[in-house]
Design an enzyme around this catalytic site. Structure first.
Site, PDB file in Angstrom:
ATOM      1  N   GLU A   1       0.834  -1.206   0.000  1.00  0.00           N
ATOM      2  CA  GLU A   1       0.000   0.000   0.000  1.00  0.00           C
ATOM      3  C   GLU A   1       0.864   1.249   0.000  1.00  0.00           C
ATOM      4  OE1 GLU A   1      -2.460  -0.444   3.498  1.00  0.00           O
ATOM      5  OE2 GLU A   1      -2.732  -2.582   3.047  1.00  0.00           O
TER       6      GLU A   1
ATOM      7  N   LYS B   1       2.062   4.728   1.449  1.00  0.00           N
ATOM      8  CA  LYS B   1       2.102   5.316   2.781  1.00  0.00           C
ATOM      9  C   LYS B   1       1.765   6.798   2.651  1.00  0.00           C
ATOM     10  CE  LYS B   1       4.929   5.275   6.960  1.00  0.00           C
ATOM     11  NZ  LYS B   1       4.835   6.660   7.381  1.00  0.00           N
TER      12      LYS B   1
ATOM     13  N   ASP C   1       1.041  10.523   3.412  1.00  0.00           N
ATOM     14  CA  ASP C   1       1.725  11.384   4.372  1.00  0.00           C
ATOM     15  C   ASP C   1       0.768  12.438   4.914  1.00  0.00           C
ATOM     16  OD1 ASP C   1       3.754  12.266   5.903  1.00  0.00           O
ATOM     17  OD2 ASP C   1       4.807  13.339   4.316  1.00  0.00           O
TER      18      ASP C   1
ATOM     19  N   TYR D   1      -7.067   2.691   5.644  1.00  0.00           N
ATOM     20  CA  TYR D   1      -6.153   1.603   5.332  1.00  0.00           C
ATOM     21  C   TYR D   1      -6.181   0.424   6.302  1.00  0.00           C
ATOM     22  CZ  TYR D   1      -3.336   4.346   8.558  1.00  0.00           C
ATOM     23  OH  TYR D   1      -2.918   5.050   9.644  1.00  0.00           O
TER      24      TYR D   1
ATOM     25  N   LYS E   1      10.642   3.522   3.075  1.00  0.00           N
ATOM     26  CA  LYS E   1      10.598   4.959   2.785  1.00  0.00           C
ATOM     27  C   LYS E   1      11.515   5.279   1.615  1.00  0.00           C
ATOM     28  CE  LYS E   1       8.917   6.545   7.129  1.00  0.00           C
ATOM     29  NZ  LYS E   1       8.835   7.626   8.081  1.00  0.00           N
TER      30      LYS E   1
ATOM     31  N   CYS F   1      22.380  46.547   0.154  1.00  0.00           N
ATOM     32  CA  CYS F   1      21.005  46.119  -0.096  1.00  0.00           C
ATOM     33  C   CYS F   1      20.661  46.230  -1.580  1.00  0.00           C
ATOM     34  CB  CYS F   1      20.049  46.976   0.736  1.00  0.00           C
ATOM     35  SG  CYS F   1      18.323  46.592   0.403  1.00  0.00           S
TER      36      CYS F   1
ATOM     37  N   CYS G   1      17.775  49.071  -1.925  1.00  0.00           N
ATOM     38  CA  CYS G   1      17.933  50.495  -1.618  1.00  0.00           C
ATOM     39  C   CYS G   1      19.389  50.922  -1.559  1.00  0.00           C
ATOM     40  CB  CYS G   1      17.243  50.833  -0.304  1.00  0.00           C
ATOM     41  SG  CYS G   1      18.104  50.201   1.134  1.00  0.00           S
TER      42      CYS G   1
ATOM     43  N   CYS H   1      19.259  44.776   6.149  1.00  0.00           N
ATOM     44  CA  CYS H   1      19.269  46.146   5.653  1.00  0.00           C
ATOM     45  C   CYS H   1      18.577  46.971   6.725  1.00  0.00           C
ATOM     46  CB  CYS H   1      18.503  46.258   4.335  1.00  0.00           C
ATOM     47  SG  CYS H   1      18.125  47.972   3.921  1.00  0.00           S
TER      48      CYS H   1
ATOM     49  N   CYS I   1      13.620  51.558   2.557  1.00  0.00           N
ATOM     50  CA  CYS I   1      13.852  50.399   1.688  1.00  0.00           C
ATOM     51  C   CYS I   1      12.487  49.842   1.211  1.00  0.00           C
ATOM     52  CB  CYS I   1      14.621  49.367   2.492  1.00  0.00           C
ATOM     53  SG  CYS I   1      15.100  47.930   1.563  1.00  0.00           S
TER      54      CYS I   1
HETATM   55  P1  AMP Z   1       5.362   6.336  11.228  1.00  0.00           P
HETATM   56  O1  AMP Z   1       4.592   7.588  11.590  1.00  0.00           O
HETATM   57  O2  AMP Z   1       6.531   6.602  10.347  1.00  0.00           O
HETATM   58  O3  AMP Z   1       5.614   5.453  12.401  1.00  0.00           O
HETATM   59  O4  AMP Z   1       4.385   5.527  10.280  1.00  0.00           O
HETATM   60  C1  AMP Z   1       3.177   5.031  10.755  1.00  0.00           C
HETATM   61  C2  AMP Z   1       2.062   5.845  10.192  1.00  0.00           C
HETATM   62  O5  AMP Z   1       1.970   5.707   8.789  1.00  0.00           O
HETATM   63  C3  AMP Z   1       0.732   5.366  10.665  1.00  0.00           C
HETATM   64  O6  AMP Z   1       0.428   5.879  11.927  1.00  0.00           O
HETATM   65  C4  AMP Z   1      -0.185   5.900   9.629  1.00  0.00           C
HETATM   66  O7  AMP Z   1      -0.626   7.172  10.039  1.00  0.00           O
HETATM   67  C5  AMP Z   1       0.683   6.114   8.411  1.00  0.00           C
HETATM   68  N1  AMP Z   1       0.199   5.402   7.220  1.00  0.00           N
HETATM   69  C6  AMP Z   1       0.016   5.980   6.012  1.00  0.00           C
HETATM   70  N2  AMP Z   1      -0.414   5.100   5.099  1.00  0.00           N
HETATM   71  C7  AMP Z   1      -0.547   3.909   5.730  1.00  0.00           C
HETATM   72  C8  AMP Z   1      -0.964   2.601   5.313  1.00  0.00           C
HETATM   73  N3  AMP Z   1      -1.321   2.351   4.050  1.00  0.00           N
HETATM   74  N4  AMP Z   1      -0.978   1.637   6.237  1.00  0.00           N
HETATM   75  C9  AMP Z   1      -0.585   1.876   7.524  1.00  0.00           C
HETATM   76  N5  AMP Z   1      -0.177   3.084   7.972  1.00  0.00           N
HETATM   77  C10 AMP Z   1      -0.143   4.097   7.088  1.00  0.00           C
HETATM   78 ZN    ZN Z   2      17.339  48.065   1.725  1.00  0.00          ZN
END
Ligand code: AMP
Ligand code: ZN
Length: 666
Positions: free
Chosen positions: A113, A115, A117, A224, A311, A405, A408, A423, A429
């Site tokens: 899956e 991950k 962010d 997820y 990662k 600067c 100015c 500056c 300025c």
């Molecule tokens: P970490 O914060 O690096 O420990 O990673 C864990 C976090 O990844 C989890 O708490 C989730 O919030 C996030 N995460 C994002 N996508 C997924 C996924 N497909 N499965 C599990 N965790 C995920």
């Molecule tokens: Zn300036």
């Protein structure tokens, strides 16, 4: 059934369905206009018949409830973090460890899956209705942000299909690039600092107290994992499919594979594809698919043994350093910015990168013509991380930080212990002048409605605005001919400026943009010195003797007021009728409120809860958080907690509806 109830129920059902088609399936079958009309019809009925309130009605998406502080509650099933690795070798070792437990010859399938962010969230559903949303917190307890989460359109409030009567589901709340960029464009237009990255912005959004503000943030949620006992599935991948069928947003990027080699292929495939995703991912998550195998593997103290995050290295790209430009900010700080041969990193073309300060340039020993490595990490502004030493620019082209600067021409200064060059020509300025006016009109200072940072820059360029004081000289017929100005916008602007004359002294003081005088310091100073003239006359010693005012701040204040141009500015502000003295707040209180204790609960039609509380306090009332024998009134909105109501009834405390509350003021 009562025909009203029937109508309300059917509207809710239809709207939930259209919401699902639009946000989850991406296949709307009615226009936005038709949707809005149905929603409005429902809103009207709900307002007319508050007795049929439903906390999961589609109308709740717009938010409105205010949470002062989020309650911390335990997770029924802990929220673990994930072990992670950056290399194939480590993944192979992980597989070996798993095989030791499950058996060398066992078939192991993996759910691969993305991950996502963002911010992890745990949602609880009871009988198909969302009842709670908790942040991860420390994994064993998190913050309840339910009202805020309900505003996220991709989170179903009511489920469909064969869902279990009680379960939890985990996912990630993310802010896609498009929404993030749009939010930043709006901030840039107002001259406000930009958000750093989508994840932090999502996280900050979820902690807003006013859920109607959260509703405006373009957040998304991908699910997820299921958590619970006796789940109706035997494997992770099936769980994803099931969740999708109940109405959750589960991207179809996940893949079920049956060997570690296929896992590597998945990783490789997404290393390229992730660059064109509309949202950010920070890696891949690999999970042993079968739940019985997961159980056998179990958990370490922090993470499941059956899952691993891979990662991706932050992408670094080599490109040519063509030049360095120097930007001067509102405070006069000078930031070097590298000009690069355009290069594509993580899906966006990068032409510039921050170099932070002189030391950074020195450390990298940068020369024009160098091949440099550029990285786009979590921040939106890319940075130069290294120089390709086999490909140096000419020694003669070594970059020396500028001495004057670029805006100015004044000599730049760098104080001992500071990384930044400044500056100091703050009154002449141009970017500092514009920045100062932008600060002054900004939300934390005078909060002038109808005027934004971009307009300030335009008015400056047109020669209409050279200092803060010029704001009060602007005439409608000067502004009207400018681009994008109409009668209405001009009169809003003039009215906004007029209103700013009533803003309290502390705001004016903060708005002057004196270095190191932030909002809190400005409040302190206004309390202590009471007026601008007293502050102007204060000596360094007197200033230092003030609570929380140190030498650095004191010196900056004295320097500001000793500049004749600033003295002139202040006399102009005075002549224009701005508040240059602290006014004791009084006179507003109302006999029916004076000294009375109020408890406020529920959601109101014409106030946010915060507004209501503020009004009560302004009128002389006292706000308490829980009902006790000392309470004088319980002001009850929609969806008030039943225990508060019962307690107030038990103690014989008057319960006021919004209408009754309003009549108290008469
Ligand atoms: P970490 O914060 O690096 O420990 O990673 C864990 C976090 O990844 C989890 O708490 C989730 O919030 C996030 N995460 C994002 N996508 C997924 C996924 N497909 N499965 C599990 N965790 C995920
Ligand atoms: Zn300036």
């Amino acid at each position: 059934m009562n025909p009203v109830v029937e109508k309300i129920e059917s509207l809710r059902k239809v709207l939930h369905e259209h919401n699902h088609r639009y946000y989850i399936l991406d296949q709307p079958t009615i226009s936005d206009f038709e949707f809005d009309q149905l929603l409005e019809e429902l809103q009207q009925l709900e307002a007319q018949y508050p007795q049929y309130h439903d906390p999961n009605s589609p109308t709740q998406r717009v938010g409105g409830g205010v949470t002062k502080s989020f309650e911390t509650l335990p997770h029924r099933f802990p929220m673990y973090s994930l072990s992670n690795t950056y290399s194939k070798e480590e993944l192979e070792l992980w597989e070996e460890r798993i095989r030791k437990v499950l058996g060398e010859e066992t078939d192991i399938a993996y759910s691969c899956e993305l991950k996502f962010d963002g911010v992890s969230i745990s949602l609880t559903y009871e009988n198909g209705e969302l009842v709670q949303a908790l942040t991860r917190g420390d994994g064993s307890q998190g913050d309840a942000i339910t009202a805020n989460v309900k505003t996220i359109n991709t989170i179903p409030l009511k489920l469909k299909g064969d869902y279990p009567p009680f379960f939890e589901i985990r996912g990630e709340i993310i802010l896609p690039w498009e929404g993030f960029n749009k939010m930043n464009e709006e901030r840039a237009a107002k001259g406000e600092p930009l958000y750093m990255n989508p994840r932090n912005t999502a996280s900050g959004s979820l902690k807003l107290q006013d859920s109607s503000l959260v509703a405006k943030r373009p957040l998304n949620c991908f699910l997820y994992a299921l958590a619970g006992e006796n789940l109706p599935v035997s494997g992770q991948f099936k769980a994803l499919e099931k969740a999708r069928s109940w109405g959750f947003k589960v991207p179809d990027s996940a893949k079920l594979v049956s060997s570690i080699d296929a896992v590597f292929e998945f990783i490789q495939e997404w290393d390229e594809k992730r660059k064109s995703l509309p949202y950010e991912i920070d890696g891949i998550v690999i999970k042993v698919n079968r739940l019985d195998q997961q159980e056998e593997l179990g958990f370490t103290a922090k993470a499941p043994r059956w899952a691993m995050a891979y990662k991706y290295q932050a992408e670094q790209v080599a490109t040519l350093l063509k030049g360095v430009q120097y930007q001067v900010g509102r405070t006069g700080a000078v930031t070097p910015v590298a000009q690069l041969e355009p290069v594509v990193i993580s899906g966006t073309t990068v032409k510039r990168a921050s170099l932070h300060n002189a030391d950074q340039i020195e450390k990298l020993d940068l020369r024009l013509g160098d091949r440099v490595y550029v990285e786009k990490g979590g921040e939106i502004i890319p940075k130069i991380t290294a120089v390709d030493t086999s490909n140096r620019g000419l020694e003669e082209a070594k970059i020396h930080f500028i001495t004057h600067c670029p805006e100015c021409g004044s000599l730049l200064e760098r104080e001992a212990g500071e990384a930044q060059h400044y500056c100091k020509n703050e009154t002449e300025c141009p970017p500092q002048k514009i920045g100062k006016i932008q600060l002054f009109i900004g939300r934390k200072a005078m909060d002038i409605e109808g005027l934004g940072g971009e307009t300030v820059a335009l008015l400056y360029q047109e020669g209409l605005l050279n200092s803060i004081a010029d704001l009060y000289r602007l005439q409608p017929d000067q502004i009207l001919p400018l681009e994008r100005m109409a009668d209405k916008s001009v009169s809003n602007l003039i009215e906004g400026i007029e209103k700013s004359k009533n803003k309290p002294f502390a705001k004016v003081l903060f708005g002057l943009g004196i270095r190191f005088v932030g909002e809190t310091v400005a409040k302190k100073l206004s309390k202590q010195f009471k007026s601008m003239s007293a502050l102007q006359q204060a000596s360094l010693e007197e200033l230092i003797a003030t609570d929380d005012i140190g030498e650095r701040i004191a010196k900056s204040i004295v320097a500001f007021f000793s500049n004749p141009k600033n003295q002139l500015l202040i006399s102009e502000l005075k002549a224009n009728g701005l508040q240059l003295e602290e006014v004791e707040e009084e006179g507003l209180s109302h006999a029916a409120f004076e000294g009375k204790r109020f408890v406020v609960s529920g959601v109101f039609d014409n106030y946010t809860r915060e507004e209501l509380k503020k009004e009560i306090e302004t009128l002389g009332g006292i706000i308490a958080s829980s009902v006790s024998a000392k309470t004088d009134y319980l002001v009850a909105g929609n969806g008030m907690g039943p225990s508060k109501k019962a307690k107030a009834e038990g103690l014989g405390i008057p319960i006021l509806s919004e209408v009754e509350y309003n009549s108290l003021k008469l």
